[in-house]
Every structure is written in structure tokens, then in C-alpha cells.
Design an enzyme around this catalytic site. Structure first.
Site, PDB file in Angstrom:
ATOM      1  CB  SER A 128       6.417  21.220  52.637  1.00 15.59           C
ATOM      2  OG  SER A 128       6.855  22.514  52.299  1.00 15.59           O
ATOM      3  CE1 TYR A 153       7.246  22.315  57.799  1.00 12.95           C
ATOM      4  CE2 TYR A 153       7.980  23.366  55.774  1.00 12.95           C
ATOM      5  CZ  TYR A 153       6.985  22.765  56.517  1.00 12.95           C
ATOM      6  OH  TYR A 153       5.735  22.594  55.970  1.00 12.95           O
TER       7      TYR A 153
END
Length: 354
Positions: A128, A153
Site C-alpha cells: 500500500s 494498517y
């Protein structure tokens, strides 16, 4: 090739299954259909794929189930793994951190163990843009340091890259980490801004814009994501004989391991993005401007030159075109029986800020 796609009922996963099946690969899907958001959307995606390209096997099991994952690899012996399953969301990681440990860390370890014990030609896994964290120098290069994640995350995605490198070094698994940048398009997740904003505008509800709408995001249309992935599939990384341990390149290695940014390379401020969404919906938004939230990154922009060097491809679809395609799908899927998706509530005659 025989390709295992994890997260096959997810946003990127369903589009990936469709593309790989169309390309003639044998696709094996995996998803746990959890309730992070409405599972009916996940089932609808699978139905959409099967309507377009026919049936394909889809295992309903959890990445964190070590024994089940070991059996899956032993029985199916995939040649390539496209690992897209994960617990997503920055803000949700503040509420339920354990879900990220179970799926993104323990689950990814089970993927690596499967690839170790039943060697694959290539493991491609979703990372990501959030790994860049506190780094504010853009465009982000895959060589940049990612030592300051701003959310759990992001930290788990950074950990995935490190875990993949260790297995690549120890067991020779060819691993490609794909740092996706703000993916959007038809069949997107309900917790992401295109869907949230479109529903709020259609229903006349206020939209919350954090950092007073001054965030910038490198929006990347789903077709560009899948095209990038499909082109990388037949190019497993090799050990870089020129890699220098005294002056290390953070994006390559003496092991068969590489990192790629997959992004549109065109950052857009959220207020401008919202204006395009209003245009395609034909309605104006009610906006609530709020301060910066914990875990948020101010701006993202990809340097996707590594992708271009390997595949000859860079994302091409503009935000205006991509949002037009998204809105067309959105009106059809969420029409609730109305021919044009008209909302129930009264609409503002012009954009209002509250």
C-alpha cells in the site's frame, strides 16, 4: 498458469480474477467473506465474474487458519499466487487492531509458508502507498525509506514487505510487492471515499472532509491496477547481481524480491476530486470540513517508473474518465429499483459547506 487469487471476492480481487480468466489462466479463488462490510457485495462481485467468464473454484476459508491453508496449498499446488486478501482500512485499525494481526500478519505468514513448502514461480502481494507514512517528499519512490508508518494498517503492510524479503532470501521465493495508490472504480469498497461520497450526495447527507479537504491523493483506476498486475505476472524478479550491501537499494535485493508503485502519478486535491464526482452525479454535495485525523497521510503521489521499466506500462485512465465509469456503475447497482438512481431526500441546489 494455475493462479491462486486470495481476496477473490474483494474489489481488486474480483477484477483480477476476471482479467486472469479472460487471459486463459486457471484461477483458484479464496475469500472468507467476512462482515467488515456487507458480504452481499462480495457475493455480487463473484456472480459478476462468473456471468462474464464462467464458473471458477472459490474456497471459503480464512487466511489465519493455518491447517486449512496448508491443505489448500498441498492439494492445489498453484504455480503463481496473487495475494490480495487483507484487513483493509486506516481508521478501522484504531478500533480493531487484532483483525490486522490475524489477517495481515498471521495470514500472510501462512501464504509464505505455502509458497515455501510448495514452491511457486511468482508471489505477487498487495502492499500500500500508506507505507510511506510520515514521508512528505513526493512523488514517492520505491527506494524511499518507509520507517515511519502512521497507522497499524500501514505498519502491517510494511511488515509484509519485510516478511516477503526474508522468505525470498531464505527459500528463493520470487516476490513482488505492489504498493497500490488509492484504487477506485466499479465494484469498489463501501468504506472508501468514492462510494461513501456518492451515496451521501445521492441521499443529501453531509460529507466529512478531513484536513478541510486539502488532502491530495494519487487516484488509480481499477483497470490500470489490474493491467499492471497482469503484465507483472510473467516477470518474477531475479536476484540483483549488482545489489550493494554497503549502499543498499531499498526496492531490490540480492534475493529475488522487488517493490513496485502502482499509481496514476497524478495527485488530486480532495475538493477537486469531489467536484468531478458532483459533475458526474449531477448533484452538489453538502460538505462538513473537519481537521486532520490520526493516521491520515497528507498527500500521495507515485513514481511508477519501475513498473514502466519492467512492463512498458503506466496507468493511463484520467480521474474524470474513471469517475464517470464508476458513477455509471454506482447508479445501476444502487438504484434500488429506480430507473435513474434518484435519491429519496431533497437535494441542495448548490454545494453547501457546514
Amino acid at each position: 498458469m494455475k493462479v491462486l487469487v486470495t481476496g477473490a471476492a474483494g474489489f481488486i480481487g474480483a477484477h483480477t480474477c476476471l482479467r486472469l480468466l479472460r487471459d486463459g489462466h486457471e484461477v483458484l479463488g479464496l475469500d472468507n467473506f467476512n462482515d467488515y462490510y456487507d458480504p452481499s457485495l462480495k457475493h455480487a462481485r463473484v456472480h459478476w465474474v462468473r456471468q462474464n467468464v464462467g464458473d471458477f473454484p472459490l474456497h471459503c476459508l480464512d487466511l489465519a487458519d493455518r491447517d486449512a491453508m496448508a491443505r489448500l496449498f498441498a492439494e492445489e499446488r498453484p504455480e503463481v499466487v496473487v495475494h490480495l486478501a487483507a484487513q483493509a482500512g486506516v481508521r478501522y485499525s484504531l478500533q480493531n487492531p487484532q483483525a490486522y494481526v490475524d489477517s495481515n500478519l498471521a495470514g500472510f505468514l501462512n501464504i509464505l509458508e505455502g509458497c515455501r513448502r510448495h514452491p511457486v514461480q511468482h508471489l505477487l502481494y498487495a502492499s500500500s502507498s500508506s507505507v510511506y507514512g510520515a514521508n512528505q517528499r513526493t512523488p514517492y519512490r520505491v527506494q524511499d525509506a518507509v520507517d515511519h508508518p502512521l497507522s497499524l494498517y500501514a505498519a502491517t503492510k510494511k511488515a509484509n514487505e519485510a516478511m516477503a524479503h526474508s522468505y525470498s532470501h531464505l527459500f528463493g521465493i520470487p516476490c513482488s510487492g505492489l504498493r497500490f495508490f488509492t484504487v477506485y472504480g466499479p465494484w469498489g469498497r463501501p468504506d472508501m471515499s468514492p462510494m461513501q461520497f456518492a451515496r451521501a450526495i445521492s441521499e443529501g447527507r453531509p460529507i466529512q472532509l478531513f484536513n478541510h479537504g486539502r488532502h491530495q491523493r494519487d487516484f488509480t483506476y481499477i483497470d490500470d491496477i489490474v493491467e499492471s498486475l497482469a503484465r507483472l505476472l510473467p516477470y518474477p524478479p531475479r536476484a540483483d547481481a549488482q545489489w550493494d550491501a554497503f549502499s543498499p537499494d531499498a526496492a531490490s535485493s540480492a534475493a529475488p524480491w522487488r517493490l513496485f508503485n502502482i499509481g496514476g502519478q497524478r495527485p488530486v486535491e480532495l475538493l477537486d476530486y469531489l467536484a468531478l464526482l458532483e459533475k458526474h452525479l449531477g448533484r452538489d454535495a453538502v460538505i462538513e470540513l473537519l481537521p486532520l485525523q490520526p493516521g491520515d497521510v497528507l498527500a500521495t503521489c507515485a513514481d511508477a517508473s519501475a513498473l514502466a521499466r519492467v512492463t512498458g506500462f503506466t496507468p493511463t485512465i484520467s480521474l474524470d474518465e474513471g469517475l464517470g465509469r464508476f458513477v455509471a456503475w454506482f447508479k445501476h447497482y444502487y438504484s434500488h429499483g429506480a430507473t435513474d438512481g434518484e435519491p429519496a431526500g431533497e437535494q441542495p441546489k448548490q454545494r453547501r459547506v457546514i
